[in-house]
Design an enzyme around this catalytic site. Structure first.
Site: not given
Ligand code: DX5
Ligand code: ZN
Length: 214
Positions: A6, A31, A33, A35, A64, A66, A135, A173
């Site tokens: 990620s 990956h 993320d 948000m 991904h 969110m 998650m 994840d």
């Molecule tokens: C969290 C994200 C993850 C995050 C994982 O909301 O969806 O993908 O980057 O990070 P680590 O591996 O540091 O928990």
């Molecule tokens: Zn993620």
């Protein structure tokens, strides 16, 4: 085991070299993320950054989202070159429509569940998706501690997936590291996302290799 680093934990001041490192690594996906500060209590980055990553990335992008109303962005995610578009079950009122639209746009649909969302809610959509993401932390931040209950949830999901005809991949994840990854491997995960564990390691290529060899 497939590995999806990620980039949330990457050095954004040196994003190109971080992506080039992933290109040289044994990672299977990158990956990404996204948000929005509404679905989760944090804001990460949007299309300009995904496009910049896409230009350099030699591995398929696992995006991904969110965010609320991910349906509004299907075309733009596809235009970034995403292979997998991951939407949260909790963010989609008409999940079946969203999943179909992702496939029609030419991407592989994936559905994500928050830690408290039961897997039974996948029963009537599982045959339509290419991946389920569980998650293992509450989404919004990298570097959180793994929620142990995920291992039992994963075991139950593995059984559910093994009864389907399409056999979607199972991705986990959040809080993945050397301690938690073996438990997830044993319980039936196909893909592990890892942010902090990889990007805070002294040797990132070696960290990816370690997870990969599980
Ligand atoms: C969290 C994200 C993850 C995050 C994982 O909301 O969806 O993908 O980057 O990070 P680590 O591996 O540091 O928990
Ligand atoms: Zn993620």
């Amino acid at each position: 085991m497939k590995i999806a680093p990620s980039i949330l934990s990457a050095d954004f001041g040196n994003l190109n070299s971080e992506i080039e490192m992933l290109n040289r690594s044994e990672a299977d996906f990158i990956h990404i993320d996204v948000m929005d500060g509404v679905f989760v209590p944090n804001i990460s980055f949007g299309f300009p950054v995904i496009n910049a990553v896409s230009k350099v990335a030699a591995k398929p992008l696992d995006v991904h989202l969110m965010i609320v109303n991910p349906d509004n962005y299907i075309g733009r995610v596809r235009d970034c070159g995403a292979e997998i578009m991951n939407v949260h079950q909790e963010a989609c009122t008409h999940l079946h429509r969203t999943v179909q639209a992702i496939r029609t746009a030419g991407m592989r649909p994936a559905v994500t569940l928050n830690p408290s969302t039961p897997i039974v809610l996948l029963e009537d959509i599982i045959e339509e998706v290419d991946m389920i993401l569980l998650m293992s932390v509450n989404p919004g931040f990298g570097g959180q501690s793994f929620i142990g209950h995920t291992v039992d949830k994963l075991r139950r999901l593995r059984q559910m997936v093994d009864k389907t005809s399409n056999r979607p991949m199972i991705e986990i994840d959040g809080g993945v590291n050397e301690q938690t990854a073996p438990l997830l491997s044993e319980a039936g995960a196909d893909i592990l996302v890892a942010g902090n564990y990889i990007f805070k390691s002294k040797d990132k290529l070696e960290a990816i290799k370690k997870l990969k060899e599980l």
